[in-house]
Design a protein around this motif. Structure first.
Motif, PDB file in Angstrom:
ATOM      1  N   UNK A 136      -3.282  -3.174  -5.495  1.00 47.83           N
ATOM      2  CA  UNK A 136      -3.847  -2.073  -6.278  1.00 47.83           C
ATOM      3  C   UNK A 136      -3.235  -1.987  -7.663  1.00 47.83           C
ATOM      4  N   UNK A 137      -1.971  -2.346  -7.805  1.00 47.52           N
ATOM      5  CA  UNK A 137      -1.264  -2.119  -9.062  1.00 47.52           C
ATOM      6  C   UNK A 137      -1.362  -3.294 -10.024  1.00 47.52           C
ATOM      7  N   UNK A 138      -1.803  -4.442  -9.551  1.00 46.91           N
ATOM      8  CA  UNK A 138      -1.834  -5.638 -10.395  1.00 46.91           C
ATOM      9  C   UNK A 138      -2.873  -6.600  -9.831  1.00 46.91           C
ATOM     10  N   UNK A 139      -3.346  -7.535 -10.642  1.00 40.81           N
ATOM     11  CA  UNK A 139      -4.305  -8.522 -10.119  1.00 40.81           C
ATOM     12  C   UNK A 139      -3.667  -9.341  -9.003  1.00 40.81           C
ATOM     13  N   UNK A 151     -10.072   2.762  -2.619  1.00 36.75           N
ATOM     14  CA  UNK A 151      -9.307   2.430  -3.817  1.00 36.75           C
ATOM     15  C   UNK A 151      -9.548   0.955  -4.153  1.00 36.75           C
ATOM     16  N   UNK A 152      -9.654   0.642  -5.444  1.00 36.95           N
ATOM     17  CA  UNK A 152      -9.777  -0.759  -5.854  1.00 36.95           C
ATOM     18  C   UNK A 152      -8.570  -1.545  -5.327  1.00 36.95           C
ATOM     19  N   UNK A 195       0.823  -1.208   0.000  1.00 36.23           N
ATOM     20  CA  UNK A 195       0.000   0.000   0.000  1.00 36.23           C
ATOM     21  C   UNK A 195       0.859   1.261   0.000  1.00 36.23           C
ATOM     22  N   UNK A 196       1.899   1.283   0.829  1.00 33.83           N
ATOM     23  CA  UNK A 196       2.763   2.462   0.891  1.00 33.83           C
ATOM     24  C   UNK A 196       3.497   2.659  -0.431  1.00 33.83           C
ATOM     25  N   UNK A 218       4.021   5.675  -5.659  1.00 32.78           N
ATOM     26  CA  UNK A 218       4.006   5.737  -7.129  1.00 32.78           C
ATOM     27  C   UNK A 218       2.934   6.685  -7.632  1.00 32.78           C
ATOM     28  N   UNK A 219       1.931   6.969  -6.801  1.00 33.67           N
ATOM     29  CA  UNK A 219       0.885   7.930  -7.171  1.00 33.67           C
ATOM     30  C   UNK A 219       1.283   9.363  -6.837  1.00 33.67           C
TER      31      UNK A 219
END
Length: 262
Positions: free
Chosen positions: A242-245, A230-231, A60-61, A66-67
């Motif tokens: 969050x960044x990948x399945x 967030x998804x 998560x961090x 990256x955002x």
């Protein structure tokens, strides 16, 4: 840089402390026999939960960094176990600033030695209790710019705060200090996923003088009221990617989520 060194207060080794039990569960050495006594009575799944929880924090961090998020307020830090939150985010944003908070003096001792920022960024540490959010925010303002987005990290913390102590109100008080575009990272032990294990864990912690307040999914989701999850939303710790399945996850008794503050 690291700021504001504090005098070392005395450590109470007569009572177990959540941060030190967590350290024991992660295989650390910075705990005492009273903490080990609690940890040894817990089911093996407790170690899995500690590892899963730590891995969720890392993902998560890193994703928030990256955002473009470059300010983090981490409450309930625990005894430093590398990689620490600032190392995760400063690998992405070297100038990121992190304020750590915990209420155990032994955490302070290790924090000032180990939670060292990259030269471009900053780390700071305050010994304080989440039940005094005003004091935490007042200190954090010396390092963090509350006119810009801040990520508030509450990892495996709020299940040590009961409803009678105002757990949801405490989180709301912290969130209300943050500007739009900030985020809440939160993980929390579930009371409705593995009820038999929950009963055992709660009982063993209670014998060590530590009260737990595990919660159902709806009660954990309340911590995110008024925010945009967030998804993939509020899921178990091993399902949060969050960044990948997510790969096929192992079972977890920890709920986890990240939400954007409007």
């Amino acid at each position: 840089m690291t700021t504001n060194p504090q005098p070392f207060p005395s450590v109470d080794t007569s009572r177990a402390h959540p941060a030190r039990v967590y350290d024991w569960l992660l295989g650390g050495k910075d705990n005492y026999p009273v903490d080990e006594a609690v940890g040894e009575k817990l089911p093996p799944e407790a170690r899995d939960a500690a590892r899963q929880n730590r891995q969720f924090m890392h993902r998560a961090a890193a994703w928030l960094a990256t955002q473009g998020v470059d300010q983090f307020l981490d409450i309930g830090t625990g005894i430093p176990t590398e990689p620490n939150l600032h190392q995760i985010v400063q690998n992405v944003v070297p100038s990121a600033k992190v304020v750590y908070t915990d209420n155990d003096p032994i955490v302070l001792r290790h924090a000032e030695a180990l939670l060292i920022s990259r030269p471009e960024g900053a780390t700071d540490y305050i010994q304080a209790d989440v039940r005094d959010p005003e004091a935490i925010v007042r200190h954090a303002r010396h390092i963090l710019d509350f006119d810009r987005p801040v990520a508030l990290s509450l990892i495996a913390l709020m299940h040590f705060i009961s409803d009678e102590q105002g757990a949801h109100d405490i989180v709301r008080a912290l969130v209300d200090t943050l500007p739009p575009g900030s985020h809440l990272i939160l993980s929390h032990a579930a009371s409705d996923l593995f009820p038999d294990l929950v009963e055992q864990v709660v009982a063993e912690y209670a014998k060590g003088g530590i009260q737990l307040a595990f919660r159902t999914r709806p009660d954990v989701e309340r911590f995110f009221d008024g925010m945009d999850l967030v998804s993939p939303g509020l899921v178990t710790a091993t399902e949060w990617f969050a960044a990948e399945p997510a790969p096929k996850p192992e079972g977890s008794g920890i709920y986890a989520g990240v939400a954007r503050i409007r």
